[in-house]
Design a protein around this motif. Structure first.
Motif, PDB file in Angstrom:
ATOM      1  N   ASP A  33      -4.118  -1.496  -7.221  1.00  0.00           N
ATOM      2  CA  ASP A  33      -4.993  -0.445  -6.697  1.00  0.00           C
ATOM      3  C   ASP A  33      -4.183   0.651  -5.998  1.00  0.00           C
ATOM      4  N   SER A  34      -3.181   0.246  -5.240  1.00  0.00           N
ATOM      5  CA  SER A  34      -2.368   1.215  -4.504  1.00  0.00           C
ATOM      6  C   SER A  34      -1.570   2.091  -5.445  1.00  0.00           C
ATOM      7  N   ARG A  35      -1.010   1.491  -6.480  1.00  0.00           N
ATOM      8  CA  ARG A  35      -0.255   2.271  -7.473  1.00  0.00           C
ATOM      9  C   ARG A  35      -1.187   3.233  -8.215  1.00  0.00           C
ATOM     10  N   GLN A  36      -2.368   2.747  -8.563  1.00  0.00           N
ATOM     11  CA  GLN A  36      -3.318   3.572  -9.305  1.00  0.00           C
ATOM     12  C   GLN A  36      -3.749   4.794  -8.498  1.00  0.00           C
ATOM     13  N   GLN A  37      -3.932   4.614  -7.199  1.00  0.00           N
ATOM     14  CA  GLN A  37      -4.316   5.729  -6.340  1.00  0.00           C
ATOM     15  C   GLN A  37      -3.255   6.827  -6.317  1.00  0.00           C
ATOM     16  N   LYS A  38      -2.008   6.447  -6.593  1.00  0.00           N
ATOM     17  CA  LYS A  38      -0.916   7.416  -6.623  1.00  0.00           C
ATOM     18  C   LYS A  38      -0.593   7.870  -8.042  1.00  0.00           C
ATOM     19  N   ARG A  89      -9.393  -2.357   5.831  1.00  0.00           N
ATOM     20  CA  ARG A  89      -9.226  -0.902   5.970  1.00  0.00           C
ATOM     21  C   ARG A  89     -10.157  -0.361   7.045  1.00  0.00           C
ATOM     22  N   ARG A 129       0.812  -1.223   0.000  1.00  0.00           N
ATOM     23  CA  ARG A 129       0.000   0.000   0.000  1.00  0.00           C
ATOM     24  C   ARG A 129       0.846   1.275   0.000  1.00  0.00           C
TER      25      ARG A 129
END
Length: 381
Positions: free
Chosen positions: A126-131, A167, A74
């Protein structure tokens, strides 16, 4: 008793109650303050990286995968993900950085179940996409046995700390007010981080002190006395299809990511065990089906290291039937970077026929020799 005496006693009781109340309030305030300090310490230092990547110039000390993989996926900065079972833990991430470019992080699960590993991959994407970034490359260690397992996650059933996986902020108290975290994990993290010898690339590495030897392998192998009848090659087809569907979904969802799947070089003793349990044909069938299915995607490359005879027949490279020394990990990385051991749709049948021939030759030549020398330990049946 006079009214004055009663008033004196009443005032004395009220004073005692007041003192007791103030004491309890003070204790409560002190306990709340101590709890706040503990929670703040865990949040700031965060040895499981649940909230953030390392701060204050500290190193990433990754040695407990069940607790640290979710947080690192994450919160860390990375381009590539090395995914697999315990056999990939002895890789130095820097090998992949140098061979393929970018920054590599490990996402490992001891037994390499595909559903769990795909869950990790989805978390990484998902974590990469959020950034506003993406995973460039995925290196996926595909254990033969993983294709025969049920396609469902096992984190909760195996006792993983789910407060680090979900989460839900309300159950974070299990982490923030954890005595073991405060008194053991944080001191260990700080000690390793300030050690000049600590190598961040060796995350989750377990090789130190292990016995890689023929004797070590055979001492860990309890052979079946009688050989089971071979199962039909498609005996685990339902599990195979479900697992391949999980892999297909994540590949299709990320067409701009390059996937490198590779079959690790398990020892020939592992293949002997597969034969004794009637599973050899199942594994060969599943592997070939997996390669054919995955190679239908343009963003997939597939590698097979089961035919590396110098490795798989040398039991001094192993600590048991499966786990090989870190030098083998380095050879796998180098080979994939150079395009060696690659399986294509054109050579697929020849590659797996070669694996079959190698196992049959070992069974005919080496297994009888080990039997004659009485090197095997036999399981009670």
């Amino acid at each position: 008793m006079t009214r004055g005496s009663k008033n004196i006693k009443q005032n004395k009781k009220e004073k005692q109650h007041s003192v007791a109340g103030q004491f309890l309030k003070g204790m409560s305030a002190a306990a709340a303050g101590l709890a706040a300090v503990c929670m703040l310490a865990v949040y700031l230092l965060d040895p499981f990286y649940h909230y953030h990547k390392p701060w204050f110039g500290l190193k990433a000390v990754l040695n407990e995968k069940e607790y640290q993989v979710p947080g690192s996926l994450r919160n860390f900065d990375y381009d590539n993900v090395l995914v697999g079972s315990s056999v990939v833990e002895n890789n130095d991430n820097h090998w992949y950085d140098e061979a393929f470019g970018g920054t590599t992080i490990k996402a490992v699960r001891s037994y390499g179940g595909i559903a769990d590993l795909v869950w990790y991959l989805n978390l990484a994407f998902d974590s990469r996409q959020q950034k506003g970034q993406q995973v460039q490359k995925v290196f996926f260690n595909l254990d033969p046995s993983s294709l025969t397992q049920e396609a469902r996650t096992t984190f909760e059933a195996s006792g993983c700390p789910m407060y680090l996986y979900d989460r839900n902020p309300f159950n974070d108290v299990k982490y923030l007010l954890n005595k073991t975290v405060l008194l053991e994990k944080i001191p260990y993290m700080l000690a390793q981080s300030f050690s000049a010898d600590y190598n961040e690339g060796l995350s989750y590495n377990w090789a130190e002190g292990k016995d890689f030897s023929e004797n070590g392998v055979l001492e860990h192998y309890y052979r079946k006395k009688t050989e089971e009848a071979p199962l039909s090659p498609d005996a685990k087809k339902e599990e195979l299809e479900a697992n391949l569907e999980l892999l297909s979904q994540v590949i299709e969802a990320h067409p701009d990511t390059e996937f490198f799947f590779f079959l690790p070089p398990y020892s020939m003793i592992w293949w002997d065990d597969a034969s004794r349990n009637g599973l050899k044909e199942v594994y060969l069938y599943d592997e070939m089906q997996a390669a054919e299915r995955l190679l239908s995607y343009g963003n997939v490359r597939f590698f097979d290291f089961q035919n590396e005879e110098e490795i798989v027949t040398d039991l001094n490279r192993y600590m048991d039937t499966v786990h090989f020394d870190p030098g083998v990990n380095a050879e796998i990385c180098e080979a994939m970077a150079a395009g060696r051991n690659e399986v294509t749709r054109e050579n697929l049948a020849d590659v797996f026929a070669g694996t079959r021939r190698l196992t049959e030759r070992y069974e005919a030549e080496m297994i009888p020799k080990l039997e004659q020398e009485e090197r095997f330990l036999y399981a009670d049946e």
